[in-house]
Write a protein that holds these residues in place. Structure first.
Motif, PDB file in Angstrom:
ATOM      1  N   LEU A 113     -11.411   3.256  12.411  1.00 36.10           N
ATOM      2  CA  LEU A 113     -10.766   2.367  11.445  1.00 36.10           C
ATOM      3  C   LEU A 113      -9.529   1.767  12.095  1.00 36.10           C
ATOM      4  O   LEU A 113      -8.655   2.496  12.572  1.00 36.10           O
ATOM      5  N   SER A 114      -9.442   0.438  12.103  1.00 31.94           N
ATOM      6  CA  SER A 114      -8.289  -0.198  12.730  1.00 31.94           C
ATOM      7  C   SER A 114      -7.920  -1.473  11.996  1.00 31.94           C
ATOM      8  O   SER A 114      -8.701  -2.028  11.214  1.00 31.94           O
ATOM      9  N   ALA A 115      -6.701  -1.928  12.261  1.00 33.20           N
ATOM     10  CA  ALA A 115      -6.228  -3.196  11.706  1.00 33.20           C
ATOM     11  C   ALA A 115      -5.352  -3.868  12.741  1.00 33.20           C
ATOM     12  O   ALA A 115      -4.613  -3.200  13.478  1.00 33.20           O
ATOM     13  N   GLY A 116      -5.446  -5.197  12.810  1.00 29.27           N
ATOM     14  CA  GLY A 116      -4.610  -5.953  13.735  1.00 29.27           C
ATOM     15  C   GLY A 116      -4.792  -5.507  15.170  1.00 29.27           C
ATOM     16  O   GLY A 116      -5.904  -5.270  15.644  1.00 29.27           O
ATOM     17  N   ARG A 188      -8.576  -6.572   1.102  1.00 30.26           N
ATOM     18  CA  ARG A 188      -8.088  -5.445   1.883  1.00 30.26           C
ATOM     19  C   ARG A 188      -9.025  -4.257   1.688  1.00 30.26           C
ATOM     20  O   ARG A 188      -9.714  -4.157   0.672  1.00 30.26           O
ATOM     21  N   LEU A 189      -9.058  -3.397   2.687  1.00 28.75           N
ATOM     22  CA  LEU A 189      -9.944  -2.238   2.642  1.00 28.75           C
ATOM     23  C   LEU A 189      -9.675  -1.414   1.389  1.00 28.75           C
ATOM     24  O   LEU A 189      -8.528  -1.130   1.035  1.00 28.75           O
ATOM     25  N   PRO A 213       1.932   0.240   7.127  1.00 32.04           N
ATOM     26  CA  PRO A 213       1.462   0.128   5.740  1.00 32.04           C
ATOM     27  C   PRO A 213      -0.042   0.333   5.603  1.00 32.04           C
ATOM     28  O   PRO A 213      -0.512   0.959   4.651  1.00 32.04           O
ATOM     29  N   TYR A 214      -0.798  -0.209   6.557  1.00 35.19           N
ATOM     30  CA  TYR A 214      -2.251  -0.040   6.551  1.00 35.19           C
ATOM     31  C   TYR A 214      -2.612   1.434   6.691  1.00 35.19           C
ATOM     32  O   TYR A 214      -3.445   1.965   5.941  1.00 35.19           O
ATOM     33  N   MET A 215      -1.966   2.113   7.639  1.00 32.80           N
ATOM     34  CA  MET A 215      -2.297   3.510   7.880  1.00 32.80           C
ATOM     35  C   MET A 215      -1.936   4.386   6.689  1.00 32.80           C
ATOM     36  O   MET A 215      -2.679   5.299   6.319  1.00 32.80           O
ATOM     37  N   THR A 216      -0.797   4.108   6.072  1.00 30.47           N
ATOM     38  CA  THR A 216      -0.404   4.869   4.893  1.00 30.47           C
ATOM     39  C   THR A 216      -1.427   4.708   3.779  1.00 30.47           C
ATOM     40  O   THR A 216      -1.843   5.678   3.137  1.00 30.47           O
ATOM     41  N   ALA A 217      -1.845   3.458   3.551  1.00 33.97           N
ATOM     42  CA  ALA A 217      -2.820   3.188   2.492  1.00 33.97           C
ATOM     43  C   ALA A 217      -4.164   3.858   2.785  1.00 33.97           C
ATOM     44  O   ALA A 217      -4.784   4.455   1.891  1.00 33.97           O
ATOM     45  N   GLU A 235      -3.133   7.211  15.332  1.00 32.37           N
ATOM     46  CA  GLU A 235      -2.153   6.737  16.303  1.00 32.37           C
ATOM     47  C   GLU A 235      -1.420   5.574  15.678  1.00 32.37           C
ATOM     48  O   GLU A 235      -2.032   4.662  15.118  1.00 32.37           O
ATOM     49  N   SER A 236      -0.090   5.578  15.765  1.00 30.89           N
ATOM     50  CA  SER A 236       0.688   4.484  15.198  1.00 30.89           C
ATOM     51  C   SER A 236       1.970   4.319  15.972  1.00 30.89           C
ATOM     52  O   SER A 236       2.671   5.293  16.219  1.00 30.89           O
ATOM     53  N   PHE A 237       2.281   3.080  16.374  1.00 32.94           N
ATOM     54  CA  PHE A 237       3.560   2.818  17.007  1.00 32.94           C
ATOM     55  C   PHE A 237       4.565   2.475  15.933  1.00 32.94           C
ATOM     56  O   PHE A 237       4.813   1.337  15.596  1.00 32.94           O
ATOM     57  N   GLY A 238       5.137   3.505  15.382  1.00 31.63           N
ATOM     58  CA  GLY A 238       6.110   3.401  14.308  1.00 31.63           C
ATOM     59  C   GLY A 238       6.595   4.802  14.021  1.00 31.63           C
ATOM     60  O   GLY A 238       6.029   5.773  14.500  1.00 31.63           O
ATOM     61  N   LEU A 239       7.669   4.949  13.282  1.00 31.73           N
ATOM     62  CA  LEU A 239       8.240   6.264  13.037  1.00 31.73           C
ATOM     63  C   LEU A 239       7.290   7.115  12.219  1.00 31.73           C
ATOM     64  O   LEU A 239       6.859   6.716  11.146  1.00 31.73           O
ATOM     65  N   PRO A 240       6.932   8.298  12.704  1.00 35.53           N
ATOM     66  CA  PRO A 240       6.077   9.176  11.926  1.00 35.53           C
ATOM     67  C   PRO A 240       6.771   9.602  10.645  1.00 35.53           C
ATOM     68  O   PRO A 240       7.989   9.567  10.534  1.00 35.53           O
TER      69      PRO A 240
END
Length: 339
Positions: A113-116, A188-189, A213-217, A235-240
Motif C-alpha cells: 500500500l503506497s501513496a505519492g 481516497r482509499l 496523513p495517508y499512513m495514519t488513516a 516506512e515514513s519519512f516523518g516524525l514517528p
C-alpha cells in the motif's frame, strides 16, 4: 549490512511525472555495495556554499547495475537536485540503510500500500520479489491525486501483465472524462475499497509507505478491519508517533531549555518539538538526512529527560550513554546536548 560513503556518477536522468524525476548512479571505481530492496541512501550536496543532505529510498532493485533515486520536486534539497543534478555529475552518497524490506520481513503473499512518492520502496521490492519468485501472489494498491501523478504507471501496468500473480489498482482523487472505465477507483482509499481489492487482507502481511496523513488513516482502517499489528510493516519519512506509554508533560511547562555543551548557548524547546527542530529554529546547523529516525545522521549525546520516538541505528550501549537521534527525540525537561 554496513552503510558506506562513496562517490557516484550520474549516468541517466528522466522525468517520471510533471514534478518527479529519477536519477541513476554508478560508482567512480569498484562496485556498488550490496543493497536490499526498500533501503535508503543519503545524497550530499552544496546549496549556496553550505552542505546539505537528504535521505531517499532507492527505487532500483538489487538486480540493477546502478542505484536509482526517484525524487519529487518539493523541499530545499529536492528542489536543488531537480534544478542542478545532471548526467555526468558526481555526488557523494552514504548508504544503504533501513529495515523496511521484504528480506527482513519476508512473507509469501504481501499487500503493498503506497501513496505519492511512497511508491519508491514498493517498486523496488516488487521488482526484486518477482525476480526471485516470478509467480508470487502480490497485491499492490497505490493512491495518487490524478492519473498524471502516478509514478511508474506504465512500468507497473506492464509488470502486472507479465506476471499473473500481480494484481494492482490505482486509487485516484481526481480523474478526467475517461473515468470510471479507465480508473474505477476514485476518491481516497476506504475500508470498503480495501476489502474489495484485497478480500484476503487478513491473511496477508501489509507493507505501507506514504505521507503521514495517508499512513495514519490507513493504519486506522487496517486496525478496524482486524489486521493483526504484527502483519503491518511501515516506512515514513516523518516524525514517528510518540509512544503511548509516555508520561504527560506538566501543564505549566510552556517550554524547556536545550543547552549546547560546546558553546553554552541555550535554545528554547517546546513540549513535543524535536531537538532538531529546536536547533534549526535557533539558527544552528546539524547534519540531518532522513528526518525520520532511520539513517542516524543526526546522532547526538544528551543529558536530561528525553523521549525517543526512534532508536534505529542505536545500540544498547548508545542508549545507556544518552545517545539520541535529534530528528525523532523530544524533551521532557531541560536537556543538554553535544553533537
Amino acid at each position: 549490512m554496513t552503510s558506506t560513503s562513496l562517490s557516484l556518477r550520474c549516468i541517466a536522468r528522466r522525468a517520471e511525472t510533471h514534478d518527479v524525476a529519477s536519477w541513476q548512479f554508478v560508482p567512480l571505481a569498484g562496485d556498488l555495495p550490496p543493497v536490499l530492496a526498500g533501503q535508503c541512501v543519503t545524497l550530499h550536496t552544496m546549496i549556496d556554499g553550505k552542505p546539505h543532505c537528504r535521505a531517499y529510498t532507492l527505487s532500483s532493485s538489487p538486480q540493477d547495475p546502478f542505484w536509482q533515486v526517484t525524487i519529487k520536486d518539493v523541499g530545499l534539497v529536492s528542489h536543488h537536485l531537480h534544478q542542478s543534478l545532471q548526467v555526468g555529475d558526481e555526488i557523494r552518497v552514504d548508504g544503504p540503510f533501513g529495515d523496511f524490506h521484504l528480506t527482513a520481513l519476508p512473507c509469501e503473499r504481501p499487500l503493498l500500500l503506497s501513496a505519492g512518492s511512497g511508491i519508491t520502496p514498493m517498486w523496488a521490492m516488487l521488482r526484486d520479489e518477482l525476480a526471485k519468485r516470478p509467480d508470487a501472489d502480490i497485491r499492490f494498491i497505490h493512491s495518487a491525486r490524478t492519473p498524471g501523478d502516478v509514478i511508474f504507471a506504465r512500468e507497473l501496468a506492464s509488470l502486472a501483465e507479465d506476471h499473473a500473480g500481480v494484481r494492482h489498482a490505482l486509487v485516484l482523487e481526481k480523474v478526467g472524462e475517461e473515468a470510471p472505465t479507465a480508473h474505477p477507483w476514485v476518491g481516497r482509499l476506504t475500508p470498503g475499497m480495501l476489502k474489495e481489492l484485497a478480500p484476503d487482507l487478513l491473511s496477508r502481511h501489509v507493507y505501507l509507505c506514504g505521507p503521514a496523513p495517508y499512513m495514519t488513516a490507513v493504519c486506522t482502517m487496517l486496525a478496524e478491519l482486524g489486521l493483526p499489528a504484527a502483519q503491518l510493516h511501515q516506512e515514513s519519512f516523518g516524525l514517528p508517533a510518540v509512544t503511548s506509554g509516555a508520561a504527560p508533560v506538566a501543564a505549566d511547562s510552556d517550554h524547556f531549555w536545550l543547552t549546547l555543551k560546546k558553546s553554552g548557548k541555550k535554545v528554547k524547546i517546546l513540549p513535543g518539538q524535536t531537538l532538531l527542530a529546536a536547533l534549526e529554529g535557533a539558527g544552528e546547523t546539524m547534519m540531518a538526512a532522513c528526518r525520520a529516525g532511520v539513517c542516524g545522521a543526526c546522532r547526538c549525546t544528551t543529558e536530561g529527560e528525553i523521549e525517543r520516538q526512534s532508536v534505529m541505528t542505536l545500540s544498547a550501549q548508545d542508549l545507556e550513554n544518552g545517545v539520541a537521534l535529534a530528528c525523532s527525540c523530544t524533551a521532557r525537561g531541560d536537556v543538554s546536548l553535544e553533537y
